[in-house]
Design an enzyme around this catalytic site. Structure first.
Site, PDB file in Angstrom:
ATOM      1  N   CYS B 252     -21.806  32.760  57.788  1.00 11.58           N
ATOM      2  CA  CYS B 252     -21.159  32.661  57.347  1.00 11.58           C
ATOM      3  C   CYS B 252     -20.408  33.849  58.202  1.00 11.58           C
ATOM      4  O   CYS B 252     -18.797  34.255  57.487  1.00 11.58           O
ATOM      5  CB  CYS B 252     -20.312  33.216  55.877  1.00 11.58           C
ATOM      6  SG  CYS B 252     -22.203  33.901  55.609  1.00 11.58           S
ATOM      7  N   GLY B 422     -18.536  41.797  47.887  1.00 12.25           N
ATOM      8  CA  GLY B 422     -17.591  42.337  46.705  1.00 12.25           C
ATOM      9  C   GLY B 422     -16.844  41.997  45.396  1.00 12.25           C
ATOM     10  O   GLY B 422     -16.418  41.091  45.751  1.00 12.25           O
ATOM     11  N   PHE B 423     -16.385  43.151  44.815  1.00  8.88           N
ATOM     12  CA  PHE B 423     -14.833  43.299  44.180  1.00  8.88           C
ATOM     13  C   PHE B 423     -14.237  42.165  44.413  1.00  8.88           C
ATOM     14  O   PHE B 423     -13.713  40.998  43.807  1.00  8.88           O
ATOM     15  CB  PHE B 423     -14.749  44.612  43.506  1.00  8.88           C
ATOM     16  CG  PHE B 423     -15.717  45.573  42.771  1.00  8.88           C
ATOM     17  CD1 PHE B 423     -16.697  45.358  42.056  1.00  8.88           C
ATOM     18  CD2 PHE B 423     -15.186  46.343  42.759  1.00  8.88           C
ATOM     19  CE1 PHE B 423     -17.939  45.898  41.644  1.00  8.88           C
ATOM     20  CE2 PHE B 423     -16.400  47.148  42.943  1.00  8.88           C
ATOM     21  CZ  PHE B 423     -17.697  46.570  41.685  1.00  8.88           C
ATOM     22  N   GLY B 425     -14.315  40.189  46.530  1.00  5.24           N
ATOM     23  CA  GLY B 425     -14.496  38.640  46.638  1.00  5.24           C
ATOM     24  C   GLY B 425     -15.415  38.317  46.089  1.00  5.24           C
ATOM     25  O   GLY B 425     -16.455  37.101  46.125  1.00  5.24           O
ATOM     26  N   GLY B 426     -15.268  38.589  44.997  1.00  7.28           N
ATOM     27  CA  GLY B 426     -16.047  38.242  42.953  1.00  7.28           C
ATOM     28  C   GLY B 426     -17.505  38.565  43.519  1.00  7.28           C
ATOM     29  O   GLY B 426     -18.356  37.292  42.759  1.00  7.28           O
TER      30      GLY B 426
END
Lengths: 426, 503
Positions: B252, B422-423, B425-426
């Site tokens: 990814c 992280g935040f 990217g949920g």
């Protein structure tokens, strides 16, 4: 107010009063005197709840009836599903549920040929004795002093005087008793070549799980062969993976001619037991299959639950869990003995079948009470009150086992206190 | 199969729940093992995994139809012995003593980890998560993507055998043999799980966070790579092409779109061409756009396929091409080709300067790839800083291919198959997942007042502390002599009874 829909009780005391009036005055009062005021209300997993709401971890398990826990969801769902389709059934006819359970039992019981069903352990023991008598055409049955095989007509005669004499049901001429772990006594009993069978709990439960000495069970079996008696393995408490193998006799490498399983086979939900017979002792099922019948023996609902019980026991996860619980209490109790060696002096263990020895003639009674006060329910051996029966379930989790051990540890000072006052009374 | 006549329990689910209990036992026992034993287990499992790297690389490609055997082998090697070597000096077992802050930290492994394994990097992720779990004395239950269940289950069983042979407790490596989504959704909500590590599609990640259990879920990538006018063009082209071709872009972290300064764009394209890139015409680009993006999103049948196969499917020839480069004019989410593509198709856009590059990169990451990765080829620190600061990426690989750079194999980031988004990217995880994330510490904290001296903890081992003293003998409650007497009496009675019975 305790409203169960079908009936109501104003209070726990109201229940005690009714139990004394209508049910069993002596038993009801006995527990109250012993400081165990338990009336089991809710139950779930390995926990039972008193009517007061108090939670107790169950290490009694009624001799393994709750081996897989109380109301295991998978078993409850199985029984509920079965209730939409089946009932007790008609014992006269072949049935899908009985045939399926018989096949699954025979598949896990090398050497056995047929399964004969009964509603409880005692009746299955009666079938075992009848089958042995049929095969040998002899009457005498040998059992162990302080052995225990139930309370029906033939089974009770193998057991302790306490359960026979009161009902004039002792039959000393045909039911011989010998001391456990005494090979010479066993040979003396069998050598007349007139015994139909030796019936033996693989580890005598009610006697407090004294462990068979190395080679004892094998020697007993060899004596049976030598003197033409059948060997009946009573696996009611040692079967169903509780010793680490499906049957206790497998763990000891002894091949029985007949074996009996009950209690845990029911999943704690629908009573069922089975007597498994080999070719020779099962021949009566070819000659006259209706010679023994039982309306509720092999009830189809029970068969379906028992079939699931066997399936669950064979899972690799179950077997791993039994080993984990076994190891945990082996190590944990060793540790407890180091810390409480002044009162706690020995451990008898095979798998998840344990007897804890205390160095006081009624030690286990006090310890049982101290544990009860600390949220654990474990019963003393009624035929040897030095020994506490310690019967952890096959599926106990790591967390609950640690909790049990912590509670045991915490209960020991109270046990000391109770033992001291017991000594003063004596 | 017709419906059975009886309603029956879901035995697969019930058995899976039993696996959780087995794992809890394993975790409880594992936490009592010392560092040397832990290390021995890790090394044994890593060696066994390494020895089968090729075997499972072939199997994974065969079963999933994705990726390149040689590259999967490399990943399997990196995620076995590679990981063991990387962390051979690390100690996740001993207490940490901080004299200055008067704090001692005692390790607390997570316990039971439930690990979701993606179809794209199946066995490498099995290796990776298992070794991280072992290093930190956790039990792990592996839940493979149904499309890769056979190779994953086999690999997991092999690792479990190796662990067992090295003295690991029972139940610390288990695998769901027949995974399916309803089963997994029920299972991950179980309180016997301490931590979920979800690597997979957004649906899986969201499910993990919805479960109510602590979870590390990581979002999808969509990495822009900037090549500015200070870059070594030949090296940049080589690294980008190799990275994009690596395992057919199945990591990814792979480059999604090149943003090239106009001044060097043509020479970069030429250099990429000589590295095996096929530069698509406008017509070929349109064919790829149509092939790769359906009404339902990305065409999953193209994931990890060879460039030449994708070209053929699209309707043109690109024999021997390692990657397909599709020039685009618009770098906005509505240009499908600048979305995440787990296949060797690389968008290519020209930008006039760093500001344009930043706007383009932010635009393409607006809907996909937030919190994930980016790369830059540059010698201009100001450009690098500006690019990294302005992007919602949490790692920016510099002068390295993004596939293996952002994932830590060609940089000094934690080598990882699970990239925290992280935040933005949920996710609660912003790093590359490393062993440290699978454990926590309990802290012994002293009064900071100087008058209170810090204790001497060096040499104290929580696994081997002195035992408390036994209770005093004076507490003995019954007389052993009378016990002996009782035993003797009982024996005599039994003997008499015997005699009577035998008579």
């Amino acid at each position: 107010m305790f409203d169960y829909g079908h009936f109501r009780f104003e209070s726990k005391q109201a229940l005690f009063d009714k139990a004394v009036t209508y049910w069993n005055p002596d038993k009801t009062k006995f527990w109250q005197k012993a400081g165990i005021d338990l009336v089991i209300d809710r139950r779930e997993g390995y926990c039972i709840y008193d009517m007061s709401g108090r939670r107790l971890i169950d290490l009694h398990l009624n001799g393994g009836t709750y081996n897989l826990g109380h109301r295991h969801p998978e078993l409850v769902e199985t029984l509920k599903g079965a209730l939409d389709y089946f009932d007790i059934g008609n014992h006269w006819f072949p049935s899908v549920a009985r045939a399926a359970l018989a096949e699954s039992l025979i598949n896990v019981s090398p050497g056995m040929k047929y399964a004969v069903f009964a509603p409880g352990g005692a009746e299955a023991v009666d079938i075992a004795i009848k089958s042995a008598r049929y095969a040998t055409q002899r009457r005498k049955i040998v059992s162990i002093i302080k052995g225990y095989h139930g309370h029906s007509g033939l089974a009770v005669a193998t057991g302790d005087d306490r359960f026979t004499k009161i009902f004039l049901s002792d039959q000393p001429e045909t039911f011989i008793q010998v001391p456990f772990n005494d090979i010479a006594a066993m040979e003396a009993a069998l050598k007349g070549n007139d015994c139909a069978a030796l019936i033996m709990e693989t580890i005598p439960a009610t006697y407090g799980f004294p462990m068979p000495k190395d080679g004892y069970l094998n020697a007993c079996k060899a004596l049976c062969e030598k003197y033409g008696a059948m060997y009946i393995a009573d696996e009611v408490q040692t079967g169903l993976m509780r010793t680490g193998a499906m049957w206790g006799w497998q763990a000891y490498g002894v091949q029985p001619d007949i074996m009996v399983t009950a209690k845990g086979l029911s999943g704690g939900l629908y009573p069922i037991s089975a007597c498994l017979v080999n070719e020779k002792t099962g021949e009566w099922l070819n000659e006259d299959g209706a010679a023994h019948i039982s309306t509720s023996g092999g009830a189809e609902l029970g068969c379906i639950v028992a079939h699931k019980v066997i399936e669950m026991l064979l899972r690799k996860e179950t077997i791993a869990n039994v080993h984990a619980v076994t190891d945990f209490f082996r190590d944990g109790m060793k540790d407890m003995m180091e810390r409480h060696g002044d009162i706690f002096t020995g451990v008898r263990q095979k798998g998840v079948v344990l007897g804890l020895e205390f160095n006081h003639p009624e030690g286990a009674v006090s310890v049982s009470r101290a544990l009860y006060e600390h949220g654990v329910w474990a019963i003393f051996s009624s035929l040897d009150k030095r020994v506490l029966q310690w019967k952890p379930g096959a599926l106990l989790s790591a967390g609950l086992c640690q909790e049990i051990l912590d509670r045991f540890d915490a209960a020991m000072p109270r046990a000391r206190e109770l033992l001291r006052s017991a000594d003063k009374v004596n | 199969m017709t419906e059975p006549l009886l309603k029956i329990p879901d035995a697969a689910l019930e058995q899976a729940r039993m696996m959780l209990d087995r794992a809890r036992w394993g975790a409880a026992r594992f936490q009592k093992l010392d560092r040397a034993t832990t290390q021995r287990i890790v090394n044994a499992v890593a060696a066994a995994a390494h020895a089968k790297a090729q075997h499972y690389a072939e199997w994974a490609v065969r079963e999933t139809g994705m990726g390149v055997v040689a590259h999967k082998r490399m990943k399997n090697e990196a995620c076995s012995k590679g990981l063991a070597e990387t962390y051979s000096g690390a100690d996740f077992v001993a207490p940490r003593i901080d004299e200055a802050r008067k704090i001692v930290e005692l390790p607390r492994p997570a316990g039971v980890i439930f690990a979701l394994i993606p179809v794209t990097n199946p066995v490498a992720t099995v290796y990776f998560k298992t070794l991280l779990a072992l290093m930190t004395r956790n039990a792990i239950i592996l839940s493979p993507h149904p499309g890769a269940k056979a190779c994953c289950a086999d690999a997991a069983r092999m690792l479990a055998e190796a662990a067992k042979a090295a003295g690991a407790p029972d139940g610390i490596i288990q695998v769901l043999e027949e995974p399916n989504i309803p089963l997994i959704e029920k299972l991950i909500a179980d309180e016997r799980i301490d931590l979920i590590i979800a690597t997979g599609g957004p649906a899986v990640v969201k499910a993990a966070y919805r479960s109510g259990n602590p979870a590390y879920g990581v979002g999808p990538g969509n990495a822009p790579v900037l090549v500015d006018d200070t870059a070594d063009i030949r090296l940049a082209a080589k690294r980008i092409a190799a990275s994009k071709a690596f395992d057919n872009s199945i990591l990814c972290t792979n480059e999604s779109a090149v943003l090239a300064f106009s001044t060097i764009a043509d020479s970069l394209l030429a250099a990429m061409k000589s590295e095996g890139a096929h530069i698509c015409s406008a017509e070929e680009t349109q064919k790829l756009r149509q092939l790769l993006f359906t009404d339902h999103g990305f065409n999953v049948s193209m994931i990890g396929r060879d460039a030449s196969v994708i070209a053929k499917e699209a309707g043109f020839a690109a024999l021997n091409a390692k990657i397909l480069v599709t020039p685009v004019d618009l770098v906005q989410p509505e240009e499908k080709l600048v979305r995440e593509k787990l296949c060797p198709v690389l968008a290519f856009a020209r930008v006039g300067n760093i500001s344009e590059a930043i706007v383009a990169a932010r635009s393409m990451m607006r809907n996909s790839g937030r919190g994930h990765s980016a790369a830059i080829h540059s010698r201009n620190e100001a450009n690098i800083m500006a690019f990294a600061d302005a992007l919602p990426a949490l790692r920016v690989a510099v002068n390295a291919g993004c596939s293996l750079g952002a994932s830590g194999y060609e940089t000094n980031l934690g080598p990882s198959m699970t990239i925290g988004t992280g935040f933005a990217g949920g996710s609660s995880l912003s790093d590359n997942l490393t062993p440290q994330h699978l454990m926590q510490y309990s802290r012994i904290a002293y009064n900071k007042d100087a008058s209170e001296a810090f204790g001497r903890f060096a040499g104290l081992d929580p696994l081997n502390l002195p035992k408390p003293a036994r209770p005093a003998a004076s507490l003995v409650v019954s007389n052993p002599e009378s016990d002996e007497l009782r035993r003797e009496l009982r024996k005599i009675i039994l003997e008499e009874l015997n005699a009577v019975l035998a008579a």
